[in-house]
Design an enzyme around this catalytic site. Structure first.
Site, PDB file in Angstrom:
ATOM      1  N   HIS A 136       0.793  -1.236   0.000  1.00  0.00           N
ATOM      2  CA  HIS A 136       0.000   0.000   0.000  1.00  0.00           C
ATOM      3  C   HIS A 136       0.825   1.287   0.000  1.00  0.00           C
ATOM      4  CE1 HIS A 136       1.095  -0.031   4.244  1.00  0.00           C
ATOM      5  NE2 HIS A 136       0.687   1.216   4.319  1.00  0.00           N
ATOM      6  N   ARG A 137       2.138   1.204   0.214  1.00  0.00           N
ATOM      7  CA  ARG A 137       2.945   2.418   0.314  1.00  0.00           C
ATOM      8  C   ARG A 137       2.908   3.213  -0.992  1.00  0.00           C
ATOM      9  NH1 ARG A 137       4.384   3.589   5.595  1.00  0.00           N
ATOM     10  NH2 ARG A 137       4.673   1.605   6.659  1.00  0.00           N
TER      11      ARG A 137
END
Length: 365
Positions: A205-206
């Site tokens: 998700h970064r």
């Protein structure tokens, strides 16, 4: 003594749960649970309250999504009103999300002592929004509850006096150890047609990994190779889902027969998957710690980590988004050459008890 306990995003909920439970053992302490609404749908928020026995929030700010500036500002405006209404003696914040910094600033500017749980954690990468939140929150906090001696040393190097630093352990481990057996009893593996050690578990998700198409493609290229050797369960974050569509990569993902996509799961089912995974692929901070305690090899899709203990003597390995590195480290694990390790003895499941004991010892009425 009134303690405003702040939770706002998915990573916060498993941290605030054991603290609330421990605080309630002391008649002197009166927790006021404030949910900022930074994460607000069922999968990202309510399911954690249901599964972790978190009481209904005393206050729900409902700020929703937005840019970092918009979200932080909305939380500050809303929380200031709550502080003026409830008049807490302490503002307790956890972790490193926007809610953490926003509520800490409000408390500090109203001369209310701020307690930061997970203080001193550093990646030394200021391109990460979380790193900015950590540093600024610690600067204005009065009580810093740290997970490790490395975190203590980070604070000392930044000029924080020892009397503000309290080594207590990692509160996420409290939750994991408390609910481990319950997580193992879920039917998630059966429902997904999996067995112990037959799959790798992944989260992604970064922004540095998913918002840049080139980086996301490099990670997908690694998955294409790895999934020929082992099933991969990807818990798909809304941000990642949106980028796959935006970059026209959905069809590429769909062609991977052994890549199993799920929506974000609740805590118990996700932990059930983690416990029986062959290894972990993640860019999350918390999973690095949890996998180390579970003694499961973890490949972290980042160039740095705020959890150096998991690298130094845990099960974690940094692989970035380098396609070949991800593949080679995955193959090493599949060949029985994955890391095993240990973890700090203070990660014993009693961190929240130590926090509550310290709060109870303070000289507030």
């Amino acid at each position: 003594m009134k303690i405003a306990c702040i939770a706002g995003a998915r990573p916060n909920f498993m941290k605030i749960a054991p603290i609330l439970s421990a605080i309630k053992k002391y008649p002197k302490l009166e927790p006021i649970l404030v949910h900022t609404g930074q994460h607000y749908d069922y999968e990202m928020s309510q399911v954690f309250f249901d599964e972790l026995d978190i009481p209904e929030p005393d206050v729900y700010l409902g700020v929703g999504s937005g840019s970092h500036a918009v979200q932080t500002a909305k939380i500050m405006i809303a929380f200031e009103e709550i502080v003026n209404q409830y008049k807490p003696d302490i503002v307790l914040v956890v972790g490193d999300v926007n809610s953490t910094l926003a509520c800490a600033i409000v408390g500090a500017k109203l001369w209310i002592p701020v307690a930061h749980v997970e203080a001193g954690v550093r990646s030394f990468d200021r391109t990460m929004p979380e790193e900015i939140n950590r540093i600024l929150t610690d600067v204005i906090s009065d009580f810093m509850f740290t997970p490790t001696e490395i975190a203590n040393e980070n604070l000392r190097k930044e000029g924080i006096p020892d009397e503000k630093i309290f080594l207590v352990g990692d509160v996420m481990i409290d939750t994991m150890l408390k609910y481990k057996e319950k997580a193992k009893s879920t039917q998630i593996l059966k429902r997904m047609g999996l067995s112990e050690g037959s799959y790798a578990l992944m989260t992604l998700h970064r922004p540095s990994n998913v918002d840049i198409k080139e980086n996301l493609v490099k990670i997908l290229s690694a998955l294409e190779a790895i999934q020929h050797r082992i099933k991969i369960v990807l818990s798909l974050h809304p941000r990642t889902k949106a980028r796959l569509k935006e970059f026209s990569l959905e069809s590429r993902v769909a062609k991977m027969d052994n890549l199993i996509i799920t929506d974000p799961l609740g805590y118990l089912e996700f932990m059930g998957l983690m416990i029986d995974a062959k290894f972990i692929l993640t860019d999350s901070g918390g999973m690095q710690t949890e996998s180390t305690v579970l003694n499961i090899p973890c490949l972290t899709l980042r160039e740095n980590t705020e959890r150096p203990e998991t690298i130094n003597y845990g099960t974690n390995t940094l692989v970035g988004n380098d396609t070949e590195c991800i593949i080679q480290e995955s193959l090493k694990i599949l060949e029985g050459k994955g890391k095993s390790g240990t973890y700090p003895s203070i990660w014993d499941g009693h961190t929240s008890d130590r926090i509550a004991e310290i709060l109870n010892s303070l000289g507030y009425k």
